[in-house]
Design a protein around this motif. Structure first.
Motif, mmCIF file in Angstrom:
data_model
loop_
_atom_site.group_PDB
_atom_site.id
_atom_site.type_symbol
_atom_site.label_atom_id
_atom_site.label_comp_id
_atom_site.label_asym_id
_atom_site.label_seq_id
_atom_site.Cartn_x
_atom_site.Cartn_y
_atom_site.Cartn_z
ATOM 1 N N PRO A 23 0.818 -1.221 0.000
ATOM 2 C CA PRO A 23 0.000 0.000 0.000
ATOM 3 C C PRO A 23 0.849 1.268 0.000
ATOM 4 O O PRO A 23 1.947 1.313 0.545
ATOM 5 N N SER A 24 0.298 2.298 -0.604
ATOM 6 C CA SER A 24 0.924 3.608 -0.572
ATOM 7 C C SER A 24 0.955 4.140 0.858
ATOM 8 O O SER A 24 0.053 3.846 1.658
ATOM 9 N N PRO A 25 1.936 4.939 1.192
ATOM 10 C CA PRO A 25 1.955 5.563 2.525
ATOM 11 C C PRO A 25 0.719 6.412 2.819
ATOM 12 O O PRO A 25 0.405 6.667 3.979
ATOM 13 N N ILE A 26 -0.002 6.849 1.763
ATOM 14 C CA ILE A 26 -1.194 7.664 1.992
ATOM 15 C C ILE A 26 -2.478 6.842 1.885
ATOM 16 O O ILE A 26 -3.572 7.412 1.829
ATOM 17 N N SER A 27 -2.378 5.517 1.864
ATOM 18 C CA SER A 27 -3.560 4.687 1.598
ATOM 19 C C SER A 27 -4.685 4.911 2.615
ATOM 20 O O SER A 27 -5.858 4.791 2.277
ATOM 21 N N ARG A 28 -4.322 5.260 3.850
ATOM 22 C CA ARG A 28 -5.344 5.504 4.883
ATOM 23 C C ARG A 28 -5.301 6.962 5.366
ATOM 24 O O ARG A 28 -5.688 7.261 6.493
ATOM 25 N N PRO A 31 -1.416 1.974 -12.497
ATOM 26 C CA PRO A 31 -2.367 3.055 -12.191
ATOM 27 C C PRO A 31 -2.360 3.469 -10.726
ATOM 28 O O PRO A 31 -2.523 4.649 -10.408
ATOM 29 N N TYR A 32 -2.186 2.512 -9.845
ATOM 30 C CA TYR A 32 -2.200 2.813 -8.409
ATOM 31 C C TYR A 32 -1.015 3.687 -8.018
ATOM 32 O O TYR A 32 -1.156 4.673 -7.298
ATOM 33 N N HIS A 33 0.181 3.348 -8.502
ATOM 34 C CA HIS A 33 1.355 4.154 -8.190
ATOM 35 C C HIS A 33 1.232 5.566 -8.757
ATOM 36 O O HIS A 33 1.647 6.544 -8.114
ATOM 37 N N LEU A 34 0.671 5.685 -9.953
ATOM 38 C CA LEU A 34 0.533 7.009 -10.565
ATOM 39 C C LEU A 34 -0.401 7.888 -9.741
ATOM 40 O O LEU A 34 -0.058 9.015 -9.371
ATOM 41 N N VAL A 35 -1.582 7.380 -9.428
ATOM 42 C CA VAL A 35 -2.593 8.184 -8.739
ATOM 43 C C VAL A 35 -2.167 8.501 -7.311
ATOM 44 O O VAL A 35 -2.256 9.660 -6.867
ATOM 45 N N THR A 36 -1.714 7.510 -6.567
ATOM 46 C CA THR A 36 -1.319 7.789 -5.178
ATOM 47 C C THR A 36 -0.075 8.673 -5.135
ATOM 48 O O THR A 36 0.071 9.485 -4.206
ATOM 49 N N GLY A 37 0.803 8.559 -6.127
ATOM 50 C CA GLY A 37 1.968 9.438 -6.188
ATOM 51 C C GLY A 37 1.568 10.889 -6.401
ATOM 52 O O GLY A 37 2.136 11.806 -5.785
ATOM 53 N N ILE A 38 0.598 11.119 -7.270
ATOM 54 C CA ILE A 38 0.120 12.487 -7.513
ATOM 55 C C ILE A 38 -0.561 13.047 -6.269
ATOM 56 O O ILE A 38 -0.311 14.186 -5.851
ATOM 57 N N LEU A 39 -1.425 12.246 -5.646
ATOM 58 C CA LEU A 39 -2.125 12.717 -4.447
ATOM 59 C C LEU A 39 -1.145 13.024 -3.315
ATOM 60 O O LEU A 39 -1.333 13.998 -2.565
#
Length: 541
Positions: free
Chosen positions: A54-59, A240-248
């Motif tokens: 999971p991304s560090p910002i997932s939660r 797609p997950y890395h792209l979107v969570t990276g932008i956010l």
């Protein structure tokens, strides 16, 4: 006004559905699901392979306190909501829209990017010649060209975004050779006819198409001898997950005082506007937040908060797998001049005589750099499809339970690659690493819905009077970009960006000339399109 031939056709289809529903309980259940609210996304969905780390910002914001007000509330943290937030925040930072930073708040029912964006196949390769002839027949040649060019624009746009965000490697955004492989001669010949029409009307866009035929060419592509022929062109692929969570994550860093992201905070209802300022009240488990602008970026779940979109955007559950490639796959044929292609090709497979039955595949590149917060990829095959097989639509259309998936479809996907690929004399199979479900949103006229939502559709009041408010944004209202019909990666980013320009009130002077007009939401379109149109399209009526 619906033309009489189409109206009569739809009346007949509607009558047949009612009759069949009386005799066939699964059909009755199917249409009951379609007419019902999809609710909020279900807790604890199946785990997508994209999200295993999971991304560090997932939660992010899951335990935070919700403010009482925001200038704009975005519902949904997938690619549409992210595109919208990036466009409006970065524009505001450069141009100072309101004299003070716009306050943008994003609500997500589950983990960040846990919906369709974090569950799809990673393709940035649109349906082109396959759809073009029908688009031309329905909308005319000029609009058909515009829709195709809109789809094609997504690869270069996402590549540019990944570069600007310093996410090119982490997001795996890259050009690939996109191949369509056919296994029935009749469909292959039909496809070649469609391609000729496409090339005639769009010579520049079709200039990179190649055709592969004959046993030697098919073998060199490592495709099985069952393959009748292939067509290839330039396409794209992405994590797609890395792209979107990276932008956010970047938006949260750059705009800490005016961009808020709350995961595990579903919007359960909307009321209003009830004040002179045109403020809507959004209810969540954390309390109520008020805003003049509500942006719906929920795709398949749109009709939960917008009842008028039921039977206009229909949820459907698909299946994806991640599979480890068999030895030698991607290394090229050893008996011919080798052409290594690990991570550099994507495929759409048409195993029958119907364009509506297809499977799709991208392959993650084998990572050669350790500069990432995520584990290295190992050339995993991201393989999905099987939707049109074995009457799966009876259980999957209208189904929003992504905790699971259709077991028959999953079983098919877990073995289908053995029929599609042949690696010299190697008879080993792929290793299935993960299987998961995901929910897509099917538009009944097969085009996205982008723009301001009329009050007729939301069943809520409207203060829209055509004039900007004191904040210099467009007049208060509800907005939506949704209904991508399984092709979100070539519709969603630019749709979200267009929506940002609309909310900013700069939807004039040709700035959105690239957005096909048939995508725009209007009361006329909403009244005209019917679910029977979608059924007729699938039945070729």
């Amino acid at each position: 006004m619906i033309p009489w031939p189409r109206r009569l056709r739809n009346i007949i289809i509607r009558a047949l559905i009612r009759a069949i529903s009386l005799l066939c309980p699964p059909v009755h259940t199917l249409f009951s699901r379609i007419r019902s609210s999809p609710g909020v996304p279900i807790k604890d969905p199946s785990t997508s392979y994209w999200t295993l780390c999971p991304s560090p910002i997932s939660r992010h914001g899951a335990d935070g306190d919700l403010p009482k007000y925001a200038d704009i509330v975005v519902i949904g943290s997938g690619i549409t909501g992210t595109s919208f937030a990036r466009a409006i925040l970065d524009y505001d930072a450069l141009h100072g829209v309101t004299g003070k930073p716009l306050c943008v708040l994003m609500l997500e029912a589950r983990d960040v990017c846990s919906g369709a964006t974090g569950r799809n196949g990673g393709h940035i390769t649109p349906m082109l010649y396959r759809d073009y002839t029908e688009l031309k027949a329905v909308h005319g040649i000029d609009m058909a060209r515009k829709i195709i060019r809109f789809r094609l624009s997504h690869f270069q746009e996402l590549l540019s975004v990944a570069t600007e965000e310093n996410l090119l490697e982490e997001s795996q955004c890259r050009e690939v050779e996109a191949l369509d492989a056919f296994y029935e001669p009749s469909l292959y010949n039909e496809a070649k006819g469609k391609l000729e029409t496409y090339k005639k009307d769009l010579p520049e866009e079709s200039s990179r198409y190649q055709i592969y035929e004959g046993s030697d060419e098919i073998k060199n592509l490592q495709l099985s001898r069952l393959t009748v022929g292939c067509m290839s062109t330039r396409g794209g692929a992405v994590h797609p997950y890395h792209l979107v969570t990276g932008i956010l994550a970047r938006l949260l860093r750059v705009y800490p005082s005016n961009f808020y992201l709350f995961s595990h905070t579903p919007c359960t209802s909307i009321s209003g506007p009830e004040s002179a300022e045109g403020l809507y009240s959004l209810e969540t488990p954390k309390g109520t937040i008020q805003t003049p602008h509500v942006v719906h970026a929920t795709n398949a779940w749109a009709s939960h908060l917008i009842p008028g979109m039921r039977e206009k955007i229909i949820p459907a559950r698909g299946v994806m797998t991640a599979q480890g490639p068999r030895p030698g796959l991607g290394e090229g044929s050893k008996k011919k001049r080798p052409t290594a292609w690990t991570g550099q090709r994507s495929f759409v497979f048409y195993p029958s005589n119907s364009f509506d039955v297809y499977d799709y595949l991208t392959q993650q590149p084998a990572a050669d750099s350790a500069v990432s917060i995520y584990p290295k990829s190992a050339g995993e095959l991201m393989f999905g499809g099987g939707f049109g097989r074995d009457n799966g639509f009876l259980t999957e259309v209208g189904n929003v339970d992504d905790r699971g998936w259709n077991s028959r479809t999953a079983s098919y996907l877990q073995g289908a690659l053995s029929d599609y690929f042949k690696v010299d004399d190697n008879d080993s199979k792929e290793e299935v690493k993960a299987t998961w479900g995901g929910i897509l949103g099917i538009s009944v006229d097969q085009q996205p819905w982008v723009g301001r939502i009329p009050a007729t559709i939301t069943s809520r009041g409207s203060v829209f009077g055509g004039a900007p408010t004191a904040t210099n944004l467009a007049a208060p209202g509800e907005w939506m970009a949704a209904g991508y019909t399984g092709e979100g990666m070539v519709h969603a980013w630019q749709s979200g960006k267009a929506l940002a320009y609309m909310v900013l009130g700069i939807d004039e002077g040709g700035i959105l000339d690239w957005l096909p007009e048939v995508f725009r939401i209007s009361e006329e379109r909403w009244k005209e399109v019917e679910i029977e149109d979608l059924i007729a399209s699938f039945l070729n009526l």
